[in-house]
Scaffold this active site. Structure first.
Site, PDB file in Angstrom:
ATOM      1  N   GLY A 127     -20.785  52.707 143.317  1.00 13.90           N
ATOM      2  CA  GLY A 127     -21.106  53.915 142.569  1.00 13.90           C
ATOM      3  C   GLY A 127     -21.403  55.091 143.477  1.00 13.90           C
ATOM      4  CB  CYS A 128     -24.006  57.711 143.194  1.00 15.88           C
ATOM      5  SG  CYS A 128     -23.597  58.289 141.525  1.00 15.88           S
ATOM      6  CB  ALA A 129     -24.864  53.809 147.000  1.00 20.35           C
TER       7      ALA A 129
END
Length: 349
Positions: free
Chosen positions: A137-139
């Site tokens: 995801g955003c990581a």
């Protein structure tokens, strides 16, 4: 030392403002029992506008996961080449100089990965290593920087290309009425970015050290339910409070390197929302202004997932970078709950 060069980030041409988002939420979900809560949460995101790959009239439709994924593939192939070419130019490299491509995306699915298409279509060598990252995801923006750093440390003469393609609007689920999903409808935007990590030379963030950290027992706080209609975003109400347990991991990495995380010269932080930045400012003990690049991305583009850290770094470049040897930190946060953290200093070569 490996150097993270100037990123290129491009957002689509279709725009939706905060007021349009609120109006749509009121009209589409007029009978929702928690409509007022959803509207308040969307207002609090601080997102002024977002960019999306289709007109809003098309975005609001759901022709099925197969159709949406076909749009994802077509739009990725249409939009990725331009950011790749610009990132290579800014790094003063050619496609044939790249030894590994790291492709990050959590908003569509392809097998083989877009990396195979890029190698064939954009002039990369046939022995270019491929590393697709799909489930962070955003990581994943921070993870891509860290894996590129690791690769260039193992192969000091090598160069890695990072590509992020996040078309979040293709994950809109009109029939999903959970408040977390409604919030995501007003928070996430679309963006495509690329950056080169050079094993030798280059101007940008010279990478010194990286680490990962996961908050135990939080793997269901940010997640997808994968259904016949595609990806359904799930967000636990406890997520905004995760900076308190994550901040020590940033401090620990800086301390390991002999630095004080509260006394660095620049910060490139994933902007998941305004409270993430506010709390991290508090728990790191740095001024809110330190996160101005991340806040600007959030305000102007929304949360563009893994591309946020690339865009925030781009904004720092566009502000004429910083002084040589200035010390900084880059961090991406996402499902797990996971933090991917890098330390580096500015170099002009």
């Amino acid at each position: 030392m490996a150097t993270l060069c100037r990123p290129t980030v491009c957002v689509p041409e279709h725009v939706i403002t905060m007021e349009q988002t609120l109006d749509l939420c009121r009209s589409v979900h007029a009978d929702h029992p928690q409509l007022d809560l959803a509207l308040r949460l969307i207002r609090n995101t601080g997102v002024a506008k977002r960019h999306i790959v289709q007109p809003i009239e098309e975005t609001l439709k759901h022709p099925g996961f197969e159709s949406r994924n076909a749009v994802y593939e077509a739009e990725a192939k249409r939009r990725v080449p331009a950011v790749v070419r610009q990132a290579l130019e800014d790094a003063q490299l050619r496609a044939k100089d790249i030894d590994m491509i790291i492709y990050v995306s959590c908003t569509g699915f392809m097998m083989p990965s877009l990396t195979a298409w890029m190698i064939n279509a954009l002039g990369f060598r046939t022995d270019t290593r491929q590393l697709p990252i799909a489930q962070l995801g955003c990581a994943a923006g921070g993870a891509a920087v860290n894996r590129a750093h690791d690769f260039c440390m193992a192969y000091p003469e090598a160069n890695a290309l990072i590509v992020s393609c996040e078309l979040c609007s293709l994950c809109y689920q009109p029939a999903d009425l959970e408040v977390g999903n409604l919030l995501s409808n007003g928070l996430f935007g679309d963006g495509v970015g690329a950056a080169v990590v050079r094993g030798r030379g280059g101007t940008g963030m010279e990478l010194h050290r990286n680490s990962s950290y996961i908050i135990p027992q939080t793997e269901d706080w940010i997640m997808y339910d994968v259904k016949s209609t595609g990806f359904h975003f799930k967000l636990d109400r406890r997520v905004p409070g995760t900076m308190e347990p994550l901040a020590p991991s940033l401090k620990d990495l800086a301390k390991l390197h002999g630095w004080d995380a509260a006394a660095l010269d620049f910060y490139i932080i994933h902007a998941g929302g305004p409270r993430i930045l506010d709390d991290l400012s508090k728990y790191l003990g740095v001024a809110p202004e330190a996160f101005r690049f991340s806040r600007a991305t959030l305000t102007e583009y929304g949360n563009i997932a893994s591309a946020v850290v690339l865009d925030a770094l781009r904004r720092m470049f566009d502000e004429n970078g910083t002084a040589d040897a200035a010390r900084g930190l880059l961090a991406g946060f996402g499902p797990g709950i996971t933090a991917e953290i890098s330390l580096g200093s500015w170099t002009s070569q």
